[in-house]
Design an enzyme around this catalytic site. Sequence first.
Site, PDB file in Angstrom:
ATOM      1  N   ASP A   1      40.358  41.152  46.349  1.00 58.65           N
ATOM      2  CA  ASP A   1      39.974  40.399  47.541  1.00 58.65           C
ATOM      3  C   ASP A   1      39.172  41.275  48.505  1.00 58.65           C
ATOM      4  O   ASP A   1      38.222  40.831  49.146  1.00 58.65           O
ATOM      5  CB  ASP A   1      41.201  39.904  48.321  1.00 58.65           C
ATOM      6  CG  ASP A   1      42.374  39.477  47.482  1.00 58.65           C
ATOM      7  OD1 ASP A   1      42.481  39.920  46.337  1.00 58.65           O
ATOM      8  OD2 ASP A   1      43.200  38.719  47.998  1.00 58.65           O
TER       9      ASP A   1
ATOM     10  N   GLY B   1      37.342  35.705  41.444  1.00 54.50           N
ATOM     11  CA  GLY B   1      36.294  34.983  42.156  1.00 54.50           C
ATOM     12  C   GLY B   1      35.783  35.752  43.353  1.00 54.50           C
ATOM     13  O   GLY B   1      34.570  35.845  43.572  1.00 54.50           O
TER      14      GLY B   1
END
Length: 637
Positions: free
Chosen positions: A156, A229
Amino acid sequence: MNCGMKRILLVCTFLFAGLALRAQTQPWSQRMANTAIQIWKDSLPGTNWSYDQGIVLQGLQSVWQQSARSEYFTYIQKSMDRYVGADGSIRTYKAKDYTLDNILSGRSLLFLHQVLGTEKYYKAASLLRKQLDEQPKTPEGGFWHKKRYTNQMWLDGLYMAEPFYAEYASVYHEDADFDQIADQFIWMEQHARDAKKGLLYHAWDQSKKERWANPQTGLSASLWARADGWYAMALVDVLSYFPANHPKRAALVAILKRLAVAIQACQDQGTGLWYQVLDKGNKKGNYLEASASCMFVYTLAKGVREGYLPQHYLPAARKAYDGVIKSFIETDADGQVNLKGTAGAVGVGGEPYRDGSYEYYTGVKTVTNETKGVGSFMLASVEMERLANLNAGKGKTVLLDSYFNNEYHKDVTGKNISFHYKWEEQDNNGFSLFGRIFNNYGLHTKTLNEAPDDVNLKKAAAYIIVDPDIPKENPDAKYIEEPHIKAISNWVKNGGVLVVLNNDTGNAEFTHLNKLMAKFGISFNLNSVNRVVGRNFEQGAINIPSDNSIFKTARKIYIKELSTLQLTKPAVPRLTNGKDIIVATAKYGKGTVFAVGDPWFYNEYTDGRKLPPDYDNFKAANDLVGWLVKQLPQTKK
């Protein structure tokens, strides 16, 4: 019911039907943006400075740049102004927490500073940049995700910090930072990549002491979709700012290519989507997840558009995007678009303790209109929309002159930089939106800093000359001389597309420019028409007939203080206003010339922030680029 009441009901029925039709014909990106600014009308969720706000604002920024609808820009500015003081302080931000999550919203500060030039945004962004200097690091130099997560790197964190870090370095001339930026990706891949599956684990503990960490590798237990992602989006965003000649750029592209292979390999073949735990799609309890699916669409589509990834990834991106629309998008009774299926907040460690197991990730409940999903959906939607015309001019180059128009000023860092009608300028003077439209048609936007000649023009399919300098603007003004005229006219004759955006008298050079334009039967008059007083925009209004051959969708434009044209063969008028010729074109050999007596397509009058909404300048810019691309020389197959 009387006849009058019936007529009112009939009118209302048609009105609401028209509004509903307009909403349905808007691109998905704008429909979701409308949802975002409606459900979070007064402010984004949370009372503290956070990354949840940052990802939504990134989506809205992308939608604004694609649509030039002012309400999205206004919302971004209002959101940042809730936190940023006049002195550049950031309310609720605590630098000593050293959390990378606090960096993401800094991208909106960089954006606002570049568009508006307001120094408080630069000062606030610089606070965040200072945090990165002091951020605790692993022994090799990897940023800890947070101060309280000792020696831990999370995927992240790459998205939270590195695109901001790269943009700051690019805009404010801190080129030495790109080494460290690249290293964060390189180290994360080295430590967190599963050699067989090619995917990356969510987190890595360098000390290998955390309860969630594998005692041999230091890795968390699961391949969580949104973590990959975040990392994937960070890669394609950082590459947008990374110097082309940097020795570590190739390593980042190679990481992206390896990751793209792994992403495609675990895509669900039935829906085109991705599961919450990427490698366990068939296991009980796993579910298809919206935010990660949007992030992978964004990564693959942008990777292809920018040339980092080969074209064969587009079918996967399209299938996934169709799957997102089919599985996660719903429209309520009021016509509002909502995104279902986004996993709520996820992490490892902390209190209560999160062990990073399969059961932990799949136990996270999904949320409708969760910020990370909404922001990622807008980003993915814009990227898919940008693919529509990508092949029309793909691989070709449009050169913007910065030799005849070559003004300089000092930026906020004190460095002398070229300005006024430049691709990279996002403020009122710039061509950033104009350039983006060319990019949407697949063209590379480059700048020619030298005098045009046979060699450098040969690399271009189109060449733009805008507002040639006069001494009051540039004491070292360069004029269009005979060698330049010969090189440019020969290039046009061989198929080049020349775009000349002049200015009105007193604000541009005419004598030498008109010697060039005489080759094509065009002459700029030494005048200034459509004079506008204050904000009396109607004084600069020009209506475009519906049958105009260049401007297919723009019907009303604003163009003030311009020079009109006189024409001889082979030039022909393309737009007139009364007796004034405003726009003309000419065929010259195999090539084409387009001329107008104003820079016209600069941001101030295309970005939607200044003009009333009934003006179509942004549409006109899109119309023109679409027309110009059709005039480009075709590559022989």
